[in-house]
Write a protein that holds these residues in place. Structure first.
Motif, PDB file in Angstrom:
ATOM      1  N   ARG A   1       8.359  10.041   3.498  1.00  0.00           N
ATOM      2  CA  ARG A   1       8.636  10.378   2.096  1.00  0.00           C
ATOM      3  C   ARG A   1       7.582  11.297   1.485  1.00  0.00           C
ATOM      4  N   LEU A   2       6.527  11.573   2.256  1.00  0.00           N
ATOM      5  CA  LEU A   2       5.496  12.523   1.828  1.00  0.00           C
ATOM      6  C   LEU A   2       5.374  13.635   2.849  1.00  0.00           C
ATOM      7  N   GLU A   3       4.795  14.747   2.399  1.00  0.00           N
ATOM      8  CA  GLU A   3       4.459  15.862   3.279  1.00  0.00           C
ATOM      9  C   GLU A   3       3.005  16.251   3.031  1.00  0.00           C
ATOM     10  N   THR A   4       2.393  16.904   4.014  1.00  0.00           N
ATOM     11  CA  THR A   4       1.004  17.337   3.878  1.00  0.00           C
ATOM     12  C   THR A   4       0.764  18.601   4.680  1.00  0.00           C
TER      13      THR A   4
ATOM     14  N   VAL B   1       0.819  -1.199   0.000  1.00  0.00           N
ATOM     15  CA  VAL B   1       0.000   0.000   0.000  1.00  0.00           C
ATOM     16  C   VAL B   1       0.860   1.259   0.000  1.00  0.00           C
ATOM     17  N   GLU B   2       2.000   1.228   0.692  1.00  0.00           N
ATOM     18  CA  GLU B   2       2.922   2.365   0.637  1.00  0.00           C
ATOM     19  C   GLU B   2       3.440   2.568  -0.778  1.00  0.00           C
ATOM     20  N   ALA B   3       3.797   1.459  -1.430  1.00  0.00           N
ATOM     21  CA  ALA B   3       4.303   1.550  -2.801  1.00  0.00           C
ATOM     22  C   ALA B   3       3.255   2.156  -3.723  1.00  0.00           C
ATOM     23  N   ALA B   4       1.989   1.754  -3.525  1.00  0.00           N
ATOM     24  CA  ALA B   4       0.912   2.306  -4.346  1.00  0.00           C
ATOM     25  C   ALA B   4       0.740   3.797  -4.094  1.00  0.00           C
ATOM     26  N   ILE B   5       0.808   4.205  -2.834  1.00  0.00           N
ATOM     27  CA  ILE B   5       0.672   5.623  -2.485  1.00  0.00           C
ATOM     28  C   ILE B   5       1.807   6.435  -3.087  1.00  0.00           C
ATOM     29  N   LEU B   6       3.026   5.962  -2.890  1.00  0.00           N
ATOM     30  CA  LEU B   6       4.183   6.688  -3.415  1.00  0.00           C
ATOM     31  C   LEU B   6       4.141   6.781  -4.929  1.00  0.00           C
TER      32      LEU B   6
END
Length: 316
Positions: A72-75, A22-27
């Motif tokens: 690896r993400l920001e929001t 799921v992380e791979a899909a999100i990234l």
């Protein structure tokens, strides 16, 4: 199309196995949007999530559980972007600031286009449909026509574009036409899947559903993007039945039949001539306008490079 063409960069995982599917899909999804310099909302991330079916609640839980995919993400609480790419948020906010006025213009144009004879669907496409337009972007439309009547319908729609260029200059750009006999997309790529899922049917929802039904391969790329885009509800238009019926009666006459033959022969000879286009194009036919053969390849290459760096820690 082999399934691995879609999943290779997303399921390869991190060398130390710390990146879950799921992380791979999100990234992968956020990296794709990064190619367009645009931050993405949670709802958009869910709709366009690459190769992973889930609910929006499950997606939010995954983001929380993995602490934004291990940092690896920001929001900002509303939008998400790759770490270090805060300029994507600024770009998105600027796009949103001009969005409503531009959507109103697109809706007004669609009210005209849906009255054109033999036009069965008018879809808003391109940057505006992605809520990612910049100043000066065109109003891109995808038009579907009756079988055997595409070229006469296209001529009417092009008249609207020419009139706009002489008057309001809104940038009306009906850039793709197919008939109901050519709804299946020949190329099965992530880029094409995204374009179909992004498209907002302003008129002709029944034809939109038929097109999606004939392109179920897109579900392998975007399994959550099976319903109508959210913007459809507020932007849909209807033709004036009297006007449309009268125009179609005219174009169903011997004059219209002659014009279809004349226009299709003239335009296909010209547009299919060697050297007419600067880049390789697919053929213009009686039921479909041609398109650049390599459309989307640069985007997919940039996306794969980002995914390789994010997930595998390497850059190609």
């Amino acid at each position: 199309m082999p399934h691995q063409k879609m999943t290779d960069p997303m399921i390869s995982g991190h060398p130390d196995n710390q990146t879950s599917p799921v992380e791979a899909a999100i990234l992968s999804t956020v990296a794709y949007r990064d190619c367009f310099r645009c931050a993405i909302s949670l709802a958009e991330m869910h709709r366009f999530l690459h190769g992973h079916a889930c609910t929006i609640q499950e997606l939010q839980e995954a983001l929380d559980r993995t602490e934004l995919c291990q940092g690896r993400l920001e929001t900002d609480g509303s939008y998400y972007w790759l770490k270090g790419r805060r300029e994507n948020l600024t770009h998105r906010q600027n796009s949103e600031a001009r969005l409503q006025a531009r959507l109103k213009q697109a809706q007004d144009v669609a009210r005209i286009l849906c009255n054109m004879p033999h036009v069965r669907m008018v879809g808003l496409s391109g940057a505006l449909a992605a809520r990612n337009s910049t100043a000066g972007d065109d109003l891109d439309f995808f038009c579907i026509t009756d079988q055997g009547k595409m070229w006469r319908a296209r001529a009417w729609v092009v008249c609207v574009r020419v009139l706009d260029s002489k008057t309001k200059k809104l940038g009306v750009c009906p850039n793709y036409f197919v008939s109901t006999a050519a709804l299946h997309m020949e190329k099965h790529t992530l880029y094409i899947a995204n374009e179909l899922a992004l498209m907002v049917p302003l008129f002709g929802e029944d034809i939109y559903h038929e097109m999606r039904a004939q392109n179920l391969w897109t579900n392998r790329f975007l399994p959550n993007a099976t319903d109508l885009p959210e913007m459809t509800r507020d932007l849909s238009v209807r033709p004036n039945r009297g006007v449309k019926t009268a125009l179609e009666a005219l174009m169903n006459s011997p004059i219209g039949t002659w014009f279809e033959r004349f226009e299709s022969t003239r335009k296909m000879r010209r547009l299919n001539a060697p050297g007419f286009h600067d880049t390789p194009h697919s053929a213009f036919t009686h039921e479909r306008t041609g398109q650049r053969i390599f459309t989307g390849e640069a985007i997919e290459k940039a996306w794969r490079t980002r995914v390789d760096t994010l997930i595998n820690g390497e850059e190609k």
